[in-house]
Design a protein around this motif. Structure first.
Motif, PDB file in Angstrom:
ATOM      1  N   LEU A  96      -4.911   4.176   3.244  1.00 48.84           N
ATOM      2  CA  LEU A  96      -4.393   5.130   4.226  1.00 48.84           C
ATOM      3  C   LEU A  96      -4.879   6.456   3.382  1.00 48.84           C
ATOM      4  N   ASN A  97      -5.264   6.022   2.058  1.00 49.52           N
ATOM      5  CA  ASN A  97      -5.692   7.541   1.214  1.00 49.52           C
ATOM      6  C   ASN A  97      -4.512   8.312   1.109  1.00 49.52           C
ATOM      7  N   GLY A  98      -3.585   8.040   0.654  1.00 52.77           N
ATOM      8  CA  GLY A  98      -2.159   8.697   0.473  1.00 52.77           C
ATOM      9  C   GLY A  98      -1.115   7.863  -0.168  1.00 52.77           C
ATOM     10  N   VAL A  99      -0.006   8.340  -0.438  1.00 57.14           N
ATOM     11  CA  VAL A  99       1.199   7.905  -0.828  1.00 57.14           C
ATOM     12  C   VAL A  99       2.070   7.179   0.348  1.00 57.14           C
ATOM     13  N   VAL A 100       2.466   6.019  -0.026  1.00 54.97           N
ATOM     14  CA  VAL A 100       3.484   5.588   1.380  1.00 54.97           C
ATOM     15  C   VAL A 100       4.624   5.221   0.411  1.00 54.97           C
ATOM     16  N   PHE A 101       5.722   5.491   1.117  1.00 52.73           N
ATOM     17  CA  PHE A 101       7.059   5.266   0.660  1.00 52.73           C
ATOM     18  C   PHE A 101       7.876   4.138   1.309  1.00 52.73           C
ATOM     19  N   GLY A 102       8.676   3.397   0.807  1.00 49.49           N
ATOM     20  CA  GLY A 102       9.548   2.477   1.655  1.00 49.49           C
ATOM     21  C   GLY A 102      10.668   3.310   2.528  1.00 49.49           C
ATOM     22  N   GLY A 103      11.181   2.647   3.445  1.00 46.47           N
ATOM     23  CA  GLY A 103      12.174   3.262   4.153  1.00 46.47           C
ATOM     24  C   GLY A 103      13.836   3.753   3.523  1.00 46.47           C
ATOM     25  N   GLY A 104      13.579   3.140   2.187  1.00 45.73           N
ATOM     26  CA  GLY A 104      14.789   3.582   1.615  1.00 45.73           C
ATOM     27  C   GLY A 104      15.745   2.599   1.553  1.00 45.73           C
ATOM     28  N   THR A 105      16.735   2.395   0.482  1.00 43.27           N
ATOM     29  CA  THR A 105      17.791   1.450   0.415  1.00 43.27           C
ATOM     30  C   THR A 105      19.031   2.250   0.004  1.00 43.27           C
ATOM     31  N   LYS A 106      20.078   1.964   0.890  1.00 43.89           N
ATOM     32  CA  LYS A 106      21.302   2.776   0.398  1.00 43.89           C
ATOM     33  C   LYS A 106      22.288   1.760  -0.416  1.00 43.89           C
ATOM     34  N   LEU A 107      22.429   2.286  -1.592  1.00 41.92           N
ATOM     35  CA  LEU A 107      23.278   1.432  -2.574  1.00 41.92           C
ATOM     36  C   LEU A 107      24.530   2.004  -2.540  1.00 41.92           C
ATOM     37  N   THR A 108      25.452   1.061  -2.369  1.00 42.25           N
ATOM     38  CA  THR A 108      27.038   1.233  -2.147  1.00 42.25           C
ATOM     39  C   THR A 108      27.695   0.844  -3.614  1.00 42.25           C
ATOM     40  N   VAL A 109      28.338   1.488  -4.225  1.00 37.30           N
ATOM     41  CA  VAL A 109      29.177   0.683  -5.219  1.00 37.30           C
ATOM     42  C   VAL A 109      30.489   0.489  -4.670  1.00 37.30           C
ATOM     43  N   LEU A 110      30.919  -0.634  -4.652  1.00 38.75           N
ATOM     44  CA  LEU A 110      32.330  -0.803  -4.140  1.00 38.75           C
ATOM     45  C   LEU A 110      33.516  -0.783  -4.956  1.00 38.75           C
TER      46      LEU A 110
END
Lengths: 110, 120
Positions: A96-110
């Motif tokens: 793609l000749n560019g930076v790709v990101f992951g969709g994101g992970t929401k971390l919850t601290v219980l």
């Protein structure tokens, strides 16, 4: 659909160690360094790990990164309530000749 | 202190043009690539493109090529992101960020973000 795959969510309790895995392909993680970012609600992202496993100045050693093949991982030890945030992996993609990101992970601290 | 300061929030109508800015300070602006990242409401991060203020070399993501223009005025250490004709789907937070030197393409310094709202 993001090019890099992250779990949508994960959780842990204070003091615990959690790991977030990021999956890619030979055109991105397989051939480029991985970076990790943390985004607290309502704020700009912050660089946590660059070059697969390097911590910028000021980032505690509770955060560590690793890479193997076309996957990478972020580990957070000694989990704290302030670690509750969204986490993103990123890498350069040669196709793609560019930076790709992951969709994101929401971390919850219980 | 090394920082990037972005221009303020914008509310525009579809079809209007817009140029937002990102001013660097505390470092040699011309020595680092500056990137732009979009975050649509409730969504993840998307890399739009980068520019090297030293010579204005610019790269675009295929998803944003032709949709936006990235430019810079190195004399005043500012990078710009502009639209010729906004669409409702351009509503998002836009971040500029400094790319660290080296092969990782990581962004170590981020602006505070500029919220762009496009609505009739």
């Amino acid at each position: 659909q993001s090019v890099l795959t992250l779990p949508p969510s994960t959780s842990g309790t204070p003091g615990q160690r959690v790991t977030i895995s990021c999956s890619g392909s030979s055109s991105n993680i397989g051939s480029s360094a991985v970076n990790w970012y943390r985004q607290l609600p309502g704020t700009a992202p912050k660089l946590l790990i660059y070059g697969n496993n390097q911590r910028p100045s000021g980032v505690p050693d509770r955060f560590s990164g690793s890479k193997s093949g076309t996957s990478a991982s972020l580990a957070i030890s000694g989990l704290q309530s302030e670690d509750e945030a969204d986490y993103y992996c990123a890498a350069w993609d040669d196709s793609l000749n560019g930076v790709v990101f992951g969709g994101g992970t929401k971390l919850t601290v219980l | 202190e090394v920082q990037l300061v972005q221009s303020g929030a914008e509310v525009k109508k579809p079809g209007e043009s817009l140029k937002i800015s990102c001013k660097g300070s505390g470092y040699t602006f011309t020595n680092y690539w500056i990137g732009w990242v979009r975050q649509m409401p409730g969504k993840g991060l998307e890399w739009m493109g980068i520019i090297y203020p030293g010579d204005s070399d610019t790269r675009y993501s295929p998803s944003f090529q032709g949709q936006v223009t990235i430019s810079t005025d190195k004399s005043i250490s500012i990078a710009y992101l502009q639209w010729a004709s906004l669409k409702a789907s351009d509503t998002a937070m836009y971040y500029c960020a400094r790319q660290i030197v080296g092969a990782s393409h990581g962004f170590d310094i981020w602006g505070q973000g500029t919220m762009v709202t496009v609505s009739s």
